[in-house]
Design an enzyme around this catalytic site. Structure first.
Site, mmCIF file in Angstrom:
data_model
loop_
_atom_site.group_PDB
_atom_site.id
_atom_site.type_symbol
_atom_site.label_atom_id
_atom_site.label_comp_id
_atom_site.label_asym_id
_atom_site.label_seq_id
_atom_site.Cartn_x
_atom_site.Cartn_y
_atom_site.Cartn_z
ATOM 1 N N ASN A 7 1.010 -1.009 0.039
ATOM 2 C CA ASN A 7 0.000 -0.042 0.044
ATOM 3 C C ASN A 7 0.908 1.352 0.083
ATOM 4 O O ASN A 7 1.566 1.790 1.020
ATOM 5 C CB ASN A 7 -0.933 0.236 1.318
ATOM 6 C CG ASN A 7 -1.781 1.132 1.291
ATOM 7 O OD1 ASN A 7 -1.691 1.913 0.267
ATOM 8 N ND2 ASN A 7 -2.565 1.071 2.551
ATOM 9 N N ARG A 90 -2.743 -2.108 -3.010
ATOM 10 C CA ARG A 90 -4.007 -1.321 -2.907
ATOM 11 C C ARG A 90 -4.003 -0.415 -4.018
ATOM 12 O O ARG A 90 -3.160 0.562 -3.941
ATOM 13 C CB ARG A 90 -3.996 -0.530 -1.452
ATOM 14 C CG ARG A 90 -5.266 0.045 -1.297
ATOM 15 C CD ARG A 90 -5.065 1.206 -0.158
ATOM 16 N NE ARG A 90 -6.308 1.876 0.161
ATOM 17 C CZ ARG A 90 -6.199 2.906 0.662
ATOM 18 N NH1 ARG A 90 -5.145 3.483 1.275
ATOM 19 N NH2 ARG A 90 -7.464 3.690 0.762
ATOM 20 N N HIS A 179 -12.992 3.257 0.474
ATOM 21 C CA HIS A 179 -12.940 2.425 1.580
ATOM 22 C C HIS A 179 -13.763 1.169 1.186
ATOM 23 O O HIS A 179 -14.117 0.312 2.177
ATOM 24 C CB HIS A 179 -13.745 2.886 2.992
ATOM 25 C CG HIS A 179 -13.039 4.176 3.598
ATOM 26 N ND1 HIS A 179 -13.579 5.105 4.183
ATOM 27 C CD2 HIS A 179 -11.669 4.520 3.735
ATOM 28 C CE1 HIS A 179 -12.856 5.843 4.835
ATOM 29 N NE2 HIS A 179 -11.662 5.452 4.539
ATOM 30 N N ARG A 240 -11.691 16.359 7.763
ATOM 31 C CA ARG A 240 -12.513 16.828 6.511
ATOM 32 C C ARG A 240 -14.101 17.169 7.111
ATOM 33 O O ARG A 240 -14.590 16.277 7.981
ATOM 34 C CB ARG A 240 -12.621 15.557 5.682
ATOM 35 C CG ARG A 240 -11.482 15.333 4.893
ATOM 36 C CD ARG A 240 -11.488 14.027 3.810
ATOM 37 N NE ARG A 240 -10.473 13.221 4.330
ATOM 38 C CZ ARG A 240 -10.128 11.870 3.893
ATOM 39 N NH1 ARG A 240 -11.428 11.346 3.465
ATOM 40 N NH2 ARG A 240 -9.421 11.118 4.279
ATOM 41 N N GLU A 384 -8.207 -4.732 5.844
ATOM 42 C CA GLU A 384 -8.272 -4.428 4.128
ATOM 43 C C GLU A 384 -6.927 -5.281 3.828
ATOM 44 O O GLU A 384 -7.210 -5.887 2.388
ATOM 45 C CB GLU A 384 -8.066 -2.882 4.066
ATOM 46 C CG GLU A 384 -9.224 -2.171 4.502
ATOM 47 C CD GLU A 384 -8.771 -0.757 4.632
ATOM 48 O OE1 GLU A 384 -8.401 -0.428 5.441
ATOM 49 O OE2 GLU A 384 -9.058 0.072 3.634
#
Ligand code: AMP
Length: 402
Positions: A7, A90, A179, A240, A384
Site C-alpha cells: 500500500n 491497494r 474504503h 474533513r 483490508e
C-alpha cells in the site's frame, strides 16, 4: 501461497506478507519518509519490531529495501524472494472502468493513470508502487485491488448528482465512493457471523476512522455510499468537513476573500473534528478534552455522532431490510462513548445499546446492543490487507486454471 501486499502513499510504503495456507501474517511493516531525508523502516516479524534507518530516495529503492529485509538472514522471514507468488496492490481509484480486483496489465495501468485527476494524492503513488514491484519481482503476477470496486454496484439514482448531464458525461462528475475494500471485508464477515449467505445479507456498514464513510448493502451489494466524487463528502472526519452546503465555498470566496486552494485545504485538512474542536483530529484527544470540560470538543463528538446516526437513518429507510449495523475503523473498533452515543441517537428506529457489551467489544468482534434491540449493532475490526491478499490469491489461482 505467499502473497505480498503493498500500500503505497506519497511518502510511505505499508506492507504485509501473508502465508495464504492459513492466512497468517509472516511480516508487516511501514517505510516512512520515502523521497525525504531520514527514511525509517519499521519492520515487524516474530513479534518484534525493528526500526531501521535507511536511504529511500524513491519508491523503487524503498521497495527493494523492504524485499531485502524480507530475506535478511537475521530478521527476514523468507529464504528466497522467489517464494512470493503474488503481489497485491491497494489502488484507490478505478473510476467506472474497473469493477473488481484485476491482474495488472497495460490497460489497468492506463486506467490508474486516467483516474489520477480524481485521486491526485493516491493514484500516482499507488502506481509508483506497482512500477517498483513490477521491476523488482518481474515474474510475479501483480494484482490491483481498488477501493472503488465494491461501490461499482451503486445504481445511477445513488451515484448521479443533480447537476447538468454534461458534467457527468464530459468530466465524470459522479459519486464513486471509497474504503470499498473495508466495507467488503466487514460485509463478508458480517454474513459469516449472522449465519447468512452474502447474497441475502442487508447491512449498514460504517467505517469510522480518520476518514469516515458509510455504505448501504442490499443482498451483499453496495447500493448507496456516503463519500462522493472525492472522499470529502458525507460523514464528519478527522480533518474533513463531510457534507456542507456547496454554497459555503462561494460565500467564503466572495465574503472572506479566500482562494479556491485555501478553501480546498481548509475543508480537507482543517475541518472535521479538528475544525470543530480546535483541539485535535484524533477522537481520543477530543474525548479527553471533553471530559475535562472543553465544550467545543464535546460539540465535535456530538456533531460526529449525530451525522453518523442521520446517515444510518437514511440508509435504514432505503434498504429492503436491515440485518445489522456494522461499525469498524479506529473509532468504530475502539471509541466506547461515540458508539454508545450513536446507538442512543438511533432509539427511534429501535436500537437499544448494551453498555457492558459495548465495553467488552474493543478491537474484536462483538455485539454492542441488547437482545431485544430491533437492529443489532456489531463491531467488526476491518482487515483490508487480508482482503487484498485473498483477492490476489484468487486472481493468481484463476490464471493457473486458464
Ligand atoms: P484509523 O484511521 O482507522 O486508524 O482511525 C483513527 C481514529 O481512531 C482516530 O480518531 C483515533 O482517535 C481513533 N481511535 C483509535 N484508538 C482509539 C481509542 N482507543 N479510543 C478512541 N478512539 C480511538
Amino acid at each position: 501461497m505467499i502473497v505480498f501486499v503493498v500500500n503505497c502513499g506519497s511518502s510511505s510504503i505499508k506492507y504485509q506478507l501473508f502465508d495464504m495456507t492459513d492466512e497468517s501474517v509472516l511480516a508487516r511493516g511501514l517505510l516512512e519518509r520515502v523521497g525525504q531525508s531520514g527514511s525509517v523502516l519499521h519492520h515487524r516479524s516474530d513479534e518484534t519490531t525493528h526500526e531501521i534507518e535507511v536511504d529511500a530516495p524513491n519508491h523503487t529503492v524503498g521497495l527493494k529495501i523492504i524485499l531485502d529485509t524480507l530475506v535478511d538472514p537475521k530478521i527476514g522471514v523468507l529464504k528466497n524472494i522467489e517464494e512470493i507468488e503474488g503481489v497485491g496492490h491497494r489502488v484507490v481509484h478505478g473510476g467506472e472502468q474497473i469493477r473488481e480486483s484485476t491482474l495488472i496489465d497495460d490497460n489497468v495501468i492506463k486506467v490508474i493513470k486516467d483516474n489520477a485527476s480524481l485521486a491526485p494524492l493516491h493514484n500516482p503513488p499507488n502506481l509508483a508502487g506497482i512500477e517498483a514491484a513490477m521491476s523488482a519481482l518481474s515474474n510475479v503476477p501483480q494484482v490491483a485491488v481498488f477501493d472503488t470496486a465494491f461501490l461499482a454496484t451503486l445504481p445511477p439514482r445513488a451515484y448521479r448528482y443533480a447537476v447538468p448531464r454534461q458534467w457527468y458525461e464530459k468530466y465524470r462528475v459522479r459519486r464513486y465512493g471509497f474504503h470499498g475494500t473495508s466495507h467488503r471485508y466487514v460485509t463478508l464477515r458480517a454474513a459469516e457471523i449472522l449465519g447468512k449467505s452474502v447474497e441475502e445479507v442487508n447491512l449498514i456498514t460504517a467505517h469510522l476512522g480518520n476518514g469516515c464513510s458509510m455504505t448501504a448493502v442490499a443482498g451483499g451489494k453496495a447500493i448507496d455510499h456516503s463519500m462522493g466524487l472525492t472522499p470529502l463528502e458525507g460523514l464528519v472526519m478527522g480533518t474533513r468537513s463531510g457534507d456542507i452546503d456547496p454554497a459555503v465555498i462561494f460565500y467564503m470566496a466572495r465574503t472572506a476573500g479566500m482562494s479556491l486552494d485555501e478553501i480546498d485545504t481548509t475543508l480537507n485538512k482543517k475541518s472535521g473534528l479538528l475544525g470543530l474542536s480546535g483541539v485535535s483530529n484524533d477522537m481520543r484527544d477530543c474525548i479527553e478534552a471533553a471530559e475535562k470540560g472543553n465544550t467545543d470538543a464535546a460539540l465535535a463528538m456530538e456533531v460526529f455522532s449525530y451525522r453518523v446516526a442521520k446517515y444510518i437513518g437514511a440508509y435504514f429507510a432505503i434498504l429492503p431490510g436491515c440485518d445489522a449495523i456494522i461499525m469498524t475503523g479506529g473509532i468504530g473498533e475502539n471509541s466506547l462513548p461515540i458508539r454508545l452515543r450513536i446507538c442512543q441517537l438511533l432509539s427511534n428506529i429501535g436500537v437499544i445499546p448494551d453498555e457492558k457489551r459495548n465495553e467488552e467489544a474493543i478491537r474484536k468482534v462483538g455485539l454492542i446492543t441488547a437482545d431485544d434491540s430491533k437492529i443489532p449493532v456489531w463491531i467488526i475490526p476491518t482487515n483490508e490487507e487480508l482482503m487484498i491478499a485473498r483477492d490476489t490469491r484468487d486472481v493468481v489461482e484463476q490464471m493457473a486454471v486458464k
